[in-house]
Each structure stands twice: as structure tokens, then as C-alpha cells.
Design a protein around this motif. Structure first.
Motif, PDB file in Angstrom:
ATOM      1  N   GLN A 133      -2.271  24.425  -7.161  1.00  0.00           N
ATOM      2  CA  GLN A 133      -2.595  24.003  -5.799  1.00  0.00           C
ATOM      3  C   GLN A 133      -2.305  25.147  -4.839  1.00  0.00           C
ATOM      4  OE1 GLN A 133      -0.693  20.390  -4.575  1.00  0.00           O
ATOM      5  NE2 GLN A 133      -1.461  20.505  -2.497  1.00  0.00           N
ATOM      6  N   VAL A 134      -3.226  25.346  -3.908  1.00  0.00           N
ATOM      7  CA  VAL A 134      -3.055  26.443  -2.963  1.00  0.00           C
ATOM      8  C   VAL A 134      -1.911  26.138  -2.006  1.00  0.00           C
ATOM      9  CG1 VAL A 134      -4.732  25.504  -1.310  1.00  0.00           C
ATOM     10  CG2 VAL A 134      -4.275  27.948  -1.359  1.00  0.00           C
ATOM     11  N   GLN A 135      -1.142  27.163  -1.678  1.00  0.00           N
ATOM     12  CA  GLN A 135      -0.071  27.043  -0.694  1.00  0.00           C
ATOM     13  C   GLN A 135      -0.373  27.980   0.465  1.00  0.00           C
ATOM     14  OE1 GLN A 135       3.417  27.897  -3.156  1.00  0.00           O
ATOM     15  NE2 GLN A 135       3.879  25.717  -3.232  1.00  0.00           N
ATOM     16  N   LEU A 136      -0.058  27.513   1.673  1.00  0.00           N
ATOM     17  CA  LEU A 136      -0.353  28.277   2.884  1.00  0.00           C
ATOM     18  C   LEU A 136       0.932  28.580   3.638  1.00  0.00           C
ATOM     19  CD1 LEU A 136      -3.393  26.142   4.118  1.00  0.00           C
ATOM     20  CD2 LEU A 136      -3.452  28.242   2.758  1.00  0.00           C
ATOM     21  N   VAL A 137       1.027  29.796   4.171  1.00  0.00           N
ATOM     22  CA  VAL A 137       2.209  30.212   4.930  1.00  0.00           C
ATOM     23  C   VAL A 137       1.755  30.819   6.248  1.00  0.00           C
ATOM     24  CG1 VAL A 137       4.254  31.674   4.993  1.00  0.00           C
ATOM     25  CG2 VAL A 137       3.524  30.644   2.822  1.00  0.00           C
ATOM     26  N   GLU A 138       2.178  30.193   7.348  1.00  0.00           N
ATOM     27  CA  GLU A 138       1.832  30.686   8.673  1.00  0.00           C
ATOM     28  C   GLU A 138       2.886  31.683   9.155  1.00  0.00           C
ATOM     29  OE1 GLU A 138       0.880  26.172   8.649  1.00  0.00           O
ATOM     30  OE2 GLU A 138       2.491  27.503   8.001  1.00  0.00           O
ATOM     31  N   SER A 139       2.457  32.599  10.003  1.00  0.00           N
ATOM     32  CA  SER A 139       3.369  33.558  10.631  1.00  0.00           C
ATOM     33  C   SER A 139       2.759  34.036  11.935  1.00  0.00           C
ATOM     34  CB  SER A 139       3.634  34.750   9.702  1.00  0.00           C
ATOM     35  OG  SER A 139       2.439  35.451   9.436  1.00  0.00           O
ATOM     36  N   GLY A 140       3.562  34.714  12.744  1.00  0.00           N
ATOM     37  CA  GLY A 140       3.051  35.313  13.964  1.00  0.00           C
ATOM     38  C   GLY A 140       3.416  34.580  15.241  1.00  0.00           C
ATOM     39  N   GLY A 141       4.074  33.447  15.115  1.00  0.00           N
ATOM     40  CA  GLY A 141       4.473  32.722  16.316  1.00  0.00           C
ATOM     41  C   GLY A 141       5.587  33.443  17.055  1.00  0.00           C
ATOM     42  N   GLY A 142       5.894  32.936  18.242  1.00  0.00           N
ATOM     43  CA  GLY A 142       6.962  33.546  19.024  1.00  0.00           C
ATOM     44  C   GLY A 142       6.943  33.053  20.451  1.00  0.00           C
ATOM     45  N   LEU A 143       7.713  33.753  21.283  1.00  0.00           N
ATOM     46  CA  LEU A 143       7.818  33.438  22.704  1.00  0.00           C
ATOM     47  C   LEU A 143       6.993  34.442  23.493  1.00  0.00           C
ATOM     48  CD1 LEU A 143       9.142  31.958  25.118  1.00  0.00           C
ATOM     49  CD2 LEU A 143      11.046  33.576  24.912  1.00  0.00           C
ATOM     50  N   VAL A 144       6.142  33.957  24.368  1.00  0.00           N
ATOM     51  CA  VAL A 144       5.283  34.823  25.160  1.00  0.00           C
ATOM     52  C   VAL A 144       5.153  34.235  26.557  1.00  0.00           C
ATOM     53  CG1 VAL A 144       3.171  33.653  24.412  1.00  0.00           C
ATOM     54  CG2 VAL A 144       3.071  36.049  25.155  1.00  0.00           C
ATOM     55  N   GLN A 145       4.939  35.094  27.532  1.00  0.00           N
ATOM     56  CA  GLN A 145       4.725  34.625  28.893  1.00  0.00           C
ATOM     57  C   GLN A 145       3.302  34.121  29.072  1.00  0.00           C
ATOM     58  OE1 GLN A 145       5.856  37.879  31.496  1.00  0.00           O
ATOM     59  NE2 GLN A 145       7.930  37.061  31.692  1.00  0.00           N
ATOM     60  N   ALA A 146       3.129  33.250  30.025  1.00  0.00           N
ATOM     61  CA  ALA A 146       1.788  32.749  30.342  1.00  0.00           C
ATOM     62  C   ALA A 146       0.865  33.930  30.634  1.00  0.00           C
ATOM     63  CB  ALA A 146       1.844  31.809  31.533  1.00  0.00           C
ATOM     64  N   GLY A 147      -0.351  33.847  30.090  1.00  0.00           N
ATOM     65  CA  GLY A 147      -1.306  34.922  30.228  1.00  0.00           C
ATOM     66  C   GLY A 147      -1.274  35.921  29.095  1.00  0.00           C
ATOM     67  N   GLY A 148      -0.256  35.830  28.263  1.00  0.00           N
ATOM     68  CA  GLY A 148      -0.104  36.747  27.143  1.00  0.00           C
ATOM     69  C   GLY A 148      -0.923  36.346  25.933  1.00  0.00           C
ATOM     70  N   SER A 149      -0.724  37.097  24.847  1.00  0.00           N
ATOM     71  CA  SER A 149      -1.493  36.888  23.623  1.00  0.00           C
ATOM     72  C   SER A 149      -0.578  36.865  22.410  1.00  0.00           C
ATOM     73  CB  SER A 149      -2.521  38.019  23.445  1.00  0.00           C
ATOM     74  OG  SER A 149      -3.449  38.049  24.499  1.00  0.00           O
ATOM     75  N   LEU A 150      -1.026  36.160  21.400  1.00  0.00           N
ATOM     76  CA  LEU A 150      -0.389  36.153  20.098  1.00  0.00           C
ATOM     77  C   LEU A 150      -1.477  36.078  19.040  1.00  0.00           C
ATOM     78  CD1 LEU A 150       2.622  33.650  20.413  1.00  0.00           C
ATOM     79  CD2 LEU A 150       2.783  36.116  20.019  1.00  0.00           C
ATOM     80  N   ARG A 151      -1.171  36.594  17.854  1.00  0.00           N
ATOM     81  CA  ARG A 151      -2.084  36.478  16.720  1.00  0.00           C
ATOM     82  C   ARG A 151      -1.339  35.812  15.574  1.00  0.00           C
ATOM     83  NH1 ARG A 151      -4.432  40.982  12.555  1.00  0.00           N
ATOM     84  NH2 ARG A 151      -6.538  40.154  12.278  1.00  0.00           N
ATOM     85  N   LEU A 152      -1.817  34.643  15.202  1.00  0.00           N
ATOM     86  CA  LEU A 152      -1.233  33.916  14.079  1.00  0.00           C
ATOM     87  C   LEU A 152      -1.969  34.275  12.798  1.00  0.00           C
ATOM     88  CD1 LEU A 152      -0.771  30.350  15.622  1.00  0.00           C
ATOM     89  CD2 LEU A 152       0.732  32.341  15.790  1.00  0.00           C
ATOM     90  N   SER A 153      -1.226  34.285  11.697  1.00  0.00           N
ATOM     91  CA  SER A 153      -1.808  34.517  10.384  1.00  0.00           C
ATOM     92  C   SER A 153      -1.462  33.361   9.460  1.00  0.00           C
ATOM     93  CB  SER A 153      -1.281  35.820   9.772  1.00  0.00           C
ATOM     94  OG  SER A 153      -1.633  36.935  10.556  1.00  0.00           O
ATOM     95  N   CYS A 154      -2.362  33.084   8.546  1.00  0.00           N
ATOM     96  CA  CYS A 154      -2.150  32.036   7.536  1.00  0.00           C
ATOM     97  C   CYS A 154      -2.533  32.652   6.192  1.00  0.00           C
ATOM     98  CB  CYS A 154      -3.000  30.826   7.851  1.00  0.00           C
ATOM     99  SG  CYS A 154      -3.027  29.569   6.546  1.00  0.00           S
TER     100      CYS A 154
END
Length: 122
Positions: free
Chosen positions: A1-22
Motif C-alpha cells: 500500500q502506498v504511503q504518503l508523507v507531507e512536508s514544507g509547512g511552517g509559519l508565514v506572514q500574510a501575503g507570503g508563500s509556502l511550497r508543500l511536498s507530498c
């Protein structure tokens, strides 16, 4: 069975950017639709974005359309969520999941990851 792991979250100010990976444990995930969902405290898990197996079709919740972009790299068995112009209301735990075909609700999705926290400060 496939397993998924997310990463890339964090704390950012409004208007900022983040890139999540799975990242998936098996390259067989390349045959599945992939999706991103989020769940804020006290709220139900909701659909954010989805992409079909080859990346040819993408789908977004109205609340993130124009700000978030989902993409995938099947060679790396990884799905991404680029989040721009973040708002405090985007604060939630973000999950990725797989499905046999794209569904715009949480039904039909499986192999849920453990989630990654995204916090947007005002």
C-alpha cells in the motif's frame, strides 16, 4: 500500500508563500489522482486542490483558486502545492491523499498522509 508523507509547512506572514511536498513510497502512485486537503481547528477536512494522474487536469477550491498551484513529478513520485498570497484563513493542517480518480470532496481518497501544519499570521 502506498504511503504518503507531507512536508514544507511552517509559519508565514500574510501575503507570503509556502511550497508543500507530498512524497509517495511507491512510484505506482503515478497512476493515481492526487489531492491536497486541509483541516482547521474545529472544522471538517476540506478539499483544496487535485490533479489527475498525468498532470493534465487540475482542480481547485474557490477559496484558493488563483493563489495555489498543484503539480506533480511522477518520476520523483511527489506532488506539490505552491501556495502564494497566503491569508490567515489558510491556517490549517494540510494533508495529501491518493484516489483512483479526482473527487472534489474527501470521499474516495485513501493513503492519507500525517499532515503538515501551515500557520499564517496577520
Amino acid at each position: 500500500q502506498v504511503q504518503l508523507v507531507e512536508s514544507g509547512g511552517g509559519l508565514v506572514q500574510a501575503g507570503g508563500s509556502l511550497r508543500l511536498s507530498c512524497a509517495a513510497s511507491k512510484r505506482t502512485v503515478s497512476s493515481y489522482a492526487m489531492g491536497w486537503f486541509r483541516q482547521a481547528p474545529g472544522k471538517e477536512r476540506e478539499f483544496v486542490a487535485a490533479i489527475n494522474w498525468n498532470g493534465g487536469s487540475t482542480y481547485y477550491a474557490d477559496s484558493v483558486k488563483g493563489r495555489f498551484t498543484i503539480s506533480r513529478d511522477n518520476a520523483k513520485a511527489t506532488v506539490y502545492l505552491q501556495m502564494n498570497s497566503l491569508k490567515p484563513e489558510d491556517t490549517a493542517v494540510y494533508f495529501c491523499a491518493a484516489a483512483l480518480k479526482v473527487e472534489l470532496t474527501t470521499r474516495g481518497w485513501f493513503a492519507w498522509g500525517q499532515g503538515t501544519q501551515v500557520t499564517v499570521s496577520s
